[in-house]
Design a protein around this motif. Structure first.
Motif, PDB file in Angstrom:
ATOM      1  N   THR A 219       0.792  -1.232   0.000  1.00  0.00           N
ATOM      2  CA  THR A 219       0.000   0.000   0.000  1.00  0.00           C
ATOM      3  C   THR A 219       0.826   1.284   0.000  1.00  0.00           C
ATOM      4  OG1 THR A 219      -0.143   0.012   2.428  1.00  0.00           O
ATOM      5  CG2 THR A 219      -1.874  -1.164   1.229  1.00  0.00           C
ATOM      6  N   VAL A 220       2.059   1.235   0.458  1.00  0.00           N
ATOM      7  CA  VAL A 220       2.885   2.445   0.542  1.00  0.00           C
ATOM      8  C   VAL A 220       3.523   2.725  -0.821  1.00  0.00           C
ATOM      9  CG1 VAL A 220       4.895   3.507   1.636  1.00  0.00           C
ATOM     10  CG2 VAL A 220       3.353   2.049   2.974  1.00  0.00           C
ATOM     11  N   PRO A 221       3.386   3.932  -1.352  1.00  0.00           N
ATOM     12  CA  PRO A 221       3.980   4.239  -2.654  1.00  0.00           C
ATOM     13  C   PRO A 221       5.503   4.205  -2.601  1.00  0.00           C
ATOM     14  CG  PRO A 221       3.109   6.234  -1.636  1.00  0.00           C
ATOM     15  CD  PRO A 221       2.642   5.091  -0.792  1.00  0.00           C
ATOM     16  N   MET A 222       6.104   3.932  -3.737  1.00  0.00           N
ATOM     17  CA  MET A 222       7.562   3.864  -3.800  1.00  0.00           C
ATOM     18  C   MET A 222       8.202   5.180  -3.388  1.00  0.00           C
ATOM     19  SD  MET A 222      10.016   2.924  -7.068  1.00  0.00           S
ATOM     20  CE  MET A 222       9.456   4.353  -8.015  1.00  0.00           C
ATOM     21  N   ASN A 223       7.574   6.302  -3.750  1.00  0.00           N
ATOM     22  CA  ASN A 223       8.208   7.588  -3.478  1.00  0.00           C
ATOM     23  C   ASN A 223       8.285   7.927  -1.994  1.00  0.00           C
ATOM     24  OD1 ASN A 223       5.597   8.431  -2.870  1.00  0.00           O
ATOM     25  ND2 ASN A 223       5.317   9.551  -4.795  1.00  0.00           N
ATOM     26  N   ALA A 224       7.675   7.100  -1.124  1.00  0.00           N
ATOM     27  CA  ALA A 224       7.842   7.293   0.322  1.00  0.00           C
ATOM     28  C   ALA A 224       9.293   7.075   0.732  1.00  0.00           C
ATOM     29  CB  ALA A 224       6.935   6.342   1.101  1.00  0.00           C
ATOM     30  N   LEU A 225      10.055   6.391  -0.123  1.00  0.00           N
ATOM     31  CA  LEU A 225      11.476   6.154   0.157  1.00  0.00           C
ATOM     32  C   LEU A 225      12.355   7.281  -0.374  1.00  0.00           C
ATOM     33  CD1 LEU A 225      11.737   2.363  -0.783  1.00  0.00           C
ATOM     34  CD2 LEU A 225      11.381   3.369   1.484  1.00  0.00           C
ATOM     35  N   GLY A 226      11.757   8.250  -1.029  1.00  0.00           N
ATOM     36  CA  GLY A 226      12.528   9.304  -1.652  1.00  0.00           C
ATOM     37  C   GLY A 226      13.276  10.183  -0.678  1.00  0.00           C
ATOM     38  N   TYR A 227      12.917  10.093   0.617  1.00  0.00           N
ATOM     39  CA  TYR A 227      13.601  10.887   1.632  1.00  0.00           C
ATOM     40  C   TYR A 227      14.944  10.273   2.030  1.00  0.00           C
ATOM     41  CZ  TYR A 227       9.043  13.127   2.170  1.00  0.00           C
ATOM     42  OH  TYR A 227       7.875  13.791   1.935  1.00  0.00           O
TER      43      TYR A 227
END
Length: 261
Positions: free
Chosen positions: A96-104
């Motif tokens: 459910t978590v989008p990939m871009n949540a790792l962009g940080y």
């Protein structure tokens, strides 16, 4: 493919199954992270080459791939704290978590490695039958994740974040809700001194028919037949538990509407 050096972030059910499967496929688990260091140490006992730690500064960890197998609501927060080796890849395992949540995170290489399965620690699972949905922020990341996934699964799909959300939503109905209905059935039986195993052949046959015929063609029961007398009788039998009676009514009405439309 060549052996990949992998760090596992988390010690829960997904981490337990995935790390064992990856190492059995020839990859190397080199580090275990958990904010509770005692959990990391206990987890790492199965991995001769793994270091352990509760620090999010992982710059010195000898790994190419960092797998975040942690709760969905912690992914973005932990990603913000991570310090990773240059050119390493960071992925999470959520549906459910989008990939871009790792962009940080302090890495330019991010992705998703989502196995479509329910996991319980200690219950063996054949990963070769589990679909793995991957996503990468670049062609090279996607290719590496695809290679790793293909080492452990016969079904690998490259899907975007929205597609994974759809799969996860459908899985909640098919798995989580269905299993909870099993628990309700078990309670009803045990309250009347009957055993849940009485339903095992029925449950197995229902699942088999759903795959052989399609679930819409395998449906049986009083709601499908429009047997209002039986529906009323069973609804009234549940009136001592209004919440459960309402669940029964809603499910029955949904089946009636589905087959009358």
């Amino acid at each position: 493919m060549s052996r990949i050096r992998i760090a596992i972030l988390g010690t829960g059910n997904v981490a337990w199954h995935l790390s064992r499967t990856l190492e059995n496929a020839g990859h190397l688990i080199t580090h275990i992270y958990d904010r509770d260091i005692s959990k990391a140490k206990k987890f790492a006992l199965d991995y001769f080459n793994a270091s352990v730690g509760d620090s999010t500064d992982l710059y010195a960890v000898d790994a190419n791939l960092f797998v975040m197998a942690i709760s969905d609501d912690a992914i973005e927060d932990v990603a913000q704290q991570l310090r990773l080796p240059k050119d390493s890849i960071l992925v999470h395992t959520s549906g459910t978590v989008p990939m871009n949540a790792l962009g940080y995170a302090q890495t330019q290489n991010i992705g998703v490695f989502y196995p479509v399965q329910t996991f319980s620690k200690g219950k063996s699972t054949d990963f070769s039958t589990i679909p793995i949905c991957i996503e990468g922020d670049s062609e090279s990341t996607t290719n590496l994740l695809s290679d790793v996934a293909s080492d452990i699964s016969s079904t690998v799909k490259v899907l975007n974040s929205q597609q994974r959300k759809v799969i996860h939503l459908a899985a909640v109905f098919a798995c989580n809700f269905t299993n909870h209905l099993f628990s309700i059935s078990k309670n009803i039986l045990e309250e009347n001194d009957l055993g849940f195993n009485l339903l095992k052949p029925l449950i197995v046959e229902t699942l088999n028919k759903s795959f052989d015929l399609g679930p819409e063609n395998a449906q049986t029961g009083p709601a499908k037949r429009g047997d209002m007398e039986t529906l009323d009788h069973q609804y009234n039998a549940l009136k001592n538990d209004p919440e459960l009676a309402e669940i029964y009514r809603l499910f029955s009405q949904h089946i009636i509407d589905f087959y009358q439309s």
